[in-house]
Design a protein around this motif. Structure first.
Motif, PDB file in Angstrom:
ATOM      1  N   SER A 204       0.823  -1.216   0.000  1.00 14.12           N
ATOM      2  CA  SER A 204       0.000   0.000   0.000  1.00 14.12           C
ATOM      3  C   SER A 204       0.852   1.258   0.000  1.00 14.12           C
ATOM      4  N   ALA A 205       1.955   1.228   0.721  1.00 13.09           N
ATOM      5  CA  ALA A 205       2.822   2.402   0.818  1.00 13.09           C
ATOM      6  C   ALA A 205       3.480   2.747  -0.515  1.00 13.09           C
ATOM      7  N   VAL A 206       3.584   1.765  -1.415  1.00 18.29           N
ATOM      8  CA  VAL A 206       4.171   2.027  -2.726  1.00 18.29           C
ATOM      9  C   VAL A 206       3.112   2.041  -3.832  1.00 18.29           C
ATOM     10  N   GLY A 207       1.849   2.228  -3.429  1.00 20.30           N
ATOM     11  CA  GLY A 207       0.774   2.410  -4.400  1.00 20.30           C
ATOM     12  C   GLY A 207       0.190   1.144  -4.990  1.00 20.30           C
ATOM     13  N   LEU A 208       0.399   0.013  -4.342  1.00 19.34           N
ATOM     14  CA  LEU A 208      -0.145  -1.254  -4.831  1.00 19.34           C
ATOM     15  C   LEU A 208      -1.111  -1.817  -3.785  1.00 19.34           C
ATOM     16  N   SER A 209      -2.269  -1.219  -3.698  1.00 18.86           N
ATOM     17  CA  SER A 209      -3.199  -1.547  -2.617  1.00 18.86           C
ATOM     18  C   SER A 209      -4.264  -2.562  -3.000  1.00 18.86           C
ATOM     19  N   PHE A 210      -4.265  -3.037  -4.242  1.00 15.96           N
ATOM     20  CA  PHE A 210      -5.263  -4.000  -4.693  1.00 15.96           C
ATOM     21  C   PHE A 210      -4.605  -5.367  -4.815  1.00 15.96           C
ATOM     22  N   GLU A 211      -5.182  -6.360  -4.162  1.00 16.58           N
ATOM     23  CA  GLU A 211      -4.618  -7.704  -4.216  1.00 16.58           C
ATOM     24  C   GLU A 211      -5.701  -8.719  -4.513  1.00 16.58           C
ATOM     25  N   ALA A 212      -5.371  -9.668  -5.373  1.00 17.60           N
ATOM     26  CA  ALA A 212      -6.315 -10.717  -5.746  1.00 17.60           C
ATOM     27  C   ALA A 212      -5.618 -12.063  -5.761  1.00 17.60           C
ATOM     28  N   LEU A 213      -6.405 -13.096  -5.523  1.00 12.83           N
ATOM     29  CA  LEU A 213      -5.953 -14.470  -5.700  1.00 12.83           C
ATOM     30  C   LEU A 213      -6.660 -14.992  -6.936  1.00 12.83           C
ATOM     31  N   VAL A 214      -5.912 -15.552  -7.850  1.00 13.57           N
ATOM     32  CA  VAL A 214      -6.480 -16.067  -9.092  1.00 13.57           C
ATOM     33  C   VAL A 214      -6.234 -17.569  -9.135  1.00 13.57           C
ATOM     34  N   PHE A 215      -7.302 -18.307  -9.366  1.00 13.63           N
ATOM     35  CA  PHE A 215      -7.236 -19.754  -9.497  1.00 13.63           C
ATOM     36  C   PHE A 215      -7.250 -20.073 -10.980  1.00 13.63           C
ATOM     37  N   VAL A 216      -6.309 -20.884 -11.426  1.00 13.28           N
ATOM     38  CA  VAL A 216      -6.162 -21.195 -12.843  1.00 13.28           C
ATOM     39  C   VAL A 216      -6.415 -22.676 -13.053  1.00 13.28           C
ATOM     40  N   THR A 217      -7.322 -22.971 -13.975  1.00 11.49           N
ATOM     41  CA  THR A 217      -7.544 -24.343 -14.419  1.00 11.49           C
ATOM     42  C   THR A 217      -7.017 -24.449 -15.841  1.00 11.49           C
ATOM     43  N   MET A 218      -6.178 -25.446 -16.055  1.00 10.79           N
ATOM     44  CA  MET A 218      -5.543 -25.615 -17.358  1.00 10.79           C
ATOM     45  C   MET A 218      -6.416 -26.454 -18.286  1.00 10.79           C
ATOM     46  N   ARG A 219      -6.363 -26.111 -19.567  1.00 11.26           N
ATOM     47  CA  ARG A 219      -7.057 -26.865 -20.603  1.00 11.26           C
ATOM     48  C   ARG A 219      -6.252 -28.127 -20.920  1.00 11.26           C
ATOM     49  N   GLN A 220      -4.967 -27.967 -20.982  1.00 11.76           N
ATOM     50  CA  GLN A 220      -4.068 -29.088 -21.243  1.00 11.76           C
ATOM     51  C   GLN A 220      -2.851 -28.947 -20.345  1.00 11.76           C
ATOM     52  N   GLU A 221      -2.318 -30.092 -19.936  1.00 13.59           N
ATOM     53  CA  GLU A 221      -1.214 -30.062 -18.982  1.00 13.59           C
ATOM     54  C   GLU A 221      -0.026 -30.888 -19.450  1.00 13.59           C
ATOM     55  N   ASP A 222       0.218 -30.890 -20.749  1.00 11.07           N
ATOM     56  CA  ASP A 222       1.408 -31.578 -21.225  1.00 11.07           C
ATOM     57  C   ASP A 222       2.639 -30.788 -20.786  1.00 11.07           C
TER      58      ASP A 222
END
Length: 150
Positions: free
Chosen positions: A57-75
């Motif tokens: 936050s002190a350096v202007g990055l106050s937004f945080e998210a967790l992203v869950f990724v499901t892969m189409r292919q996992e070769d």
């Protein structure tokens, strides 16, 4: 690794800026043996490096998210390409490959919601092999940057 090494690591996790002299006093060793142990912990990889821990936050990055990724292919090639592309995105603080569904958990920081949306649309959604992205916003850090239990 013995108890003295663990004490050295515990002290450095609390304050990575300790001088070797201060560290030796805290773990009750003379300077030379403390210095040798410290260099061995660094050489072995137990200590991976030293850095400042910043307040986002002190350096202007106050937004945080967790992203869950499901892969189409996992070769092998797709996974390698995906992981390499993740590592190139500076807003990604952490990325973990998981067993089960989803395949990855990614921690992202940005300036605000519009900046996150641009990152999501322009970079995350276009990563190799991605089938689905699901995100949730971080409301509050309850446990953050904790030292390893030694």
């Amino acid at each position: 690794m013995d108890d003295v090494d663990r004490k050295i690591l515990a002290e450095l996790q609390e304050d990575g800026r300790l001088t070797v002299t201060e560290l030796a006093a805290r773990v009750r060793l003379s300077l030379s043996p403390c210095h040798r142990r410290l260099r061995e912990l660094e050489r072995s990889g137990a200590i991976r490096g030293y850095r400042a821990i910043l307040d986002a936050s002190a350096v202007g990055l106050s937004f945080e998210a967790l992203v869950f990724v499901t892969m189409r292919q996992e070769d092998r090639d797709t996974v390698a390409d995906f992981e390499h592309a993740l590592a190139e995105i500076p807003e990604i603080l952490q990325a973990e490959r998981l067993f089960g569904d989803p395949d990855y958990l990614v921690r992202i920081v940005s300036k605000d919601l519009p900046a996150f949306q641009r990152l999501y649309d322009d970079k995350l959604a276009t990563l190799p092999g991605v089938q689905r992205l699901s995100s949730t916003l971080v409301m509050k850090h309850v446990v953050n940057e904790r030292a390893l239990p030694l």
